[in-house]
Design an enzyme around this catalytic site. Sequence first.
Site, PDB file in Angstrom:
ATOM      1  CG  HIS A 153      -1.637  -1.266   1.522  1.00 16.85           C
ATOM      2  ND1 HIS A 153      -2.969  -1.606   0.808  1.00 16.85           N
ATOM      3  CD2 HIS A 153      -1.182  -2.284   2.351  1.00 16.85           C
ATOM      4  CE1 HIS A 153      -3.493  -2.622   1.385  1.00 16.85           C
ATOM      5  NE2 HIS A 153      -2.309  -3.447   1.990  1.00 16.85           N
ATOM      6  CB  SER A 274      12.279  23.217 -14.868  1.00 16.60           C
ATOM      7  OG  SER A 274      11.589  24.291 -14.819  1.00 16.60           O
ATOM      8  CE  LYS A 280      10.827  19.910 -10.544  1.00 15.04           C
ATOM      9  NZ  LYS A 280       9.611  20.346 -11.245  1.00 15.04           N
ATOM     10  CD  GLU A 287       7.473  12.853 -15.167  1.00 17.74           C
ATOM     11  OE1 GLU A 287       6.507  13.313 -14.620  1.00 17.74           O
ATOM     12  OE2 GLU A 287       8.419  13.458 -15.842  1.00 17.74           O
TER      13      GLU A 287
END
Length: 457
Positions: A153, A274, A280, A287
Site C-alpha cells: 500500500h 525545467s 529541477k 514518465e
Amino acid sequence: MWGGRFAEGPSAIMREINASIPFDKALWRQDIAASKAHVGMLGAQGIVAPEDAATIAAGLDQVAAEYEANGVPEDWDLEDIHMTTESRLAALIGPVAGRLHTARSRNDQVATDFRLWVRDAIDQADAGLAALQRALVDRAGEHAASIMPGFTHLQTAQPVTLGHHLMAYYEMAARDRSRFADARARMNRCPLGAAALAGTGFPIDRQATAVALGFDGPTDNSLDSVSDRDFALDYLMAASQCALHLSRLAEEFIIWASQPFGFVRLPDSLSTGSSIMPQKKNPDAAELVRGHAGRIVGCLTALMITMKGLPLAYSKDMQDDKPPVFEAAGLLTLCLAAMTGMVAATQFRTDRMRAAAELGYATATDLADWLVRQANIPFREAHHITGAAVKLAESKGVALDQLPLEELQAIDARIDQRVFAALSVEASVAARASHGGTAPAEVEKRVAAARTALGLG
Ligand code: ARG
C-alpha cells in the site's frame, strides 16, 4: 494491376484511403525475401522456367539494392509494398516479372511478410529484455545487502534489500521473454501458398518456401492462413505485458527520485531540466515509459477491435493491422532501452534507503515472530502484543528498539533482553532466508542463478 476489369481509375479519395505504402514500405525486406523464396520454388517445381526464375530473383536483388540506397518510393497508385516492388521489377526486367505472382496472392504475401516482420520484432524485444536483465542482475549483485523499506500500500511494511527489489523485475522480464518465445513458436508457420484464400492448383512446394524463410513448416488451412492475425495480437499482448512491467519500474524510479524519498539520483543523461525552475531535474524518460505503456496497450486494443467482427477470409480492414504493431514495436524498443539505461546508471542512495527502513516500525513483524519463537506465544496474540508496543513507541516518538526493556515488559512480561537483537533491520532481512526471500545470502543465490541463466560469467 487489375485494369482489365475496370472502365475508370480510382478517385483521389480511393487512392488515398487505399494506400498502405506510407507504412507498409517497412516490410520491404520481408517482401523481397518472401518473393525470392516463392520464385525459387516456382523454378524448382518447373512452374516457371528456371531461367525466368533466375532472372526474377536477380531483378528482386536489384530492387532491394535500390531500396537500400534510395529508400522505397511512395506512389499511392501502387497501393502497397507488394505492388511497388512488382512494378519496379517489371520496369527492370520486363514482362517476365509478371510470372512472379503465379500461384500466390497479395493475401498470402502480406500474411507472410508481416509474420516475418513480427518474428524479427519478437527477437528484438527478447534482446532488449536480455539487456535489461543483465543491468538488473549487475545492480542487484552490488546491492544484495543494501537495506531499504519494503512497501505494501506504499506504506512501510518490512525491510528488504535493494538487490531483492531489483531481482523482482528480473523475474518479470524472464516471464516477458517466455511470453515472446511462446508467441514466436506459435506463429512460426508459413502462410505462403494459401494464395487468395483457397490454395492453388499449381504444384507448389509449401514445405520448401516455409523452410527457405526460416519457418517450422507451412500452415494447414488456407482460409486461416490469410485471415489469421493472432500472431500480431500475441506479439502485442506480450508487448503490452512487458510495457506494464516497464511502467511499474519507471513509476518506482519516479517515486524514488522525488525529494521526500531521495532514494536515487537518476542519470543526467535520462533526465531533463525545467525552463523556469533552475533546481529541477525531472524524470522525463521514466514518465514517458509510463506514458508509452498506455499507447502500447492502445495498439493492442486497436488491433483487437479491427479483427473482432471480420468474416473469413481477407478483408481490407486487415490492412490496418500494421500501424499499431509498428508503433508498439518502436515504442517498446525505446522503453526497454530507457529503462535499461536507468537501471544501469542510477545512483542508489543507500544511506537514505537504510534510514527510511528504520522508520515506520518496519521490524514489528520481527518482534511478533520473536515472541512466537522465544516465548511460544500464538502468532495472533504476538501480533496483538506487538501492536501495543508499536502504539507505545509511536506515542513516545521513538523506534521499537529504543523502547526501554521495562516498558516492553510492562506490555508483556515474557519479553527479555534478547529481543533487541531481532529488532534491527539487518537481523530482519537476514532472518528472511526462505526460498525467494530477501535475506542477502538468498538474494546472492538468485543473482548467481540469474547470471548463469543469462550466460554471464
Ligand atoms: N495492402 C494490403 C494489406 O496490407 C495487401 C493485401 C491486399 N489484398 C487484397 N485482396 N486487396 O492488407
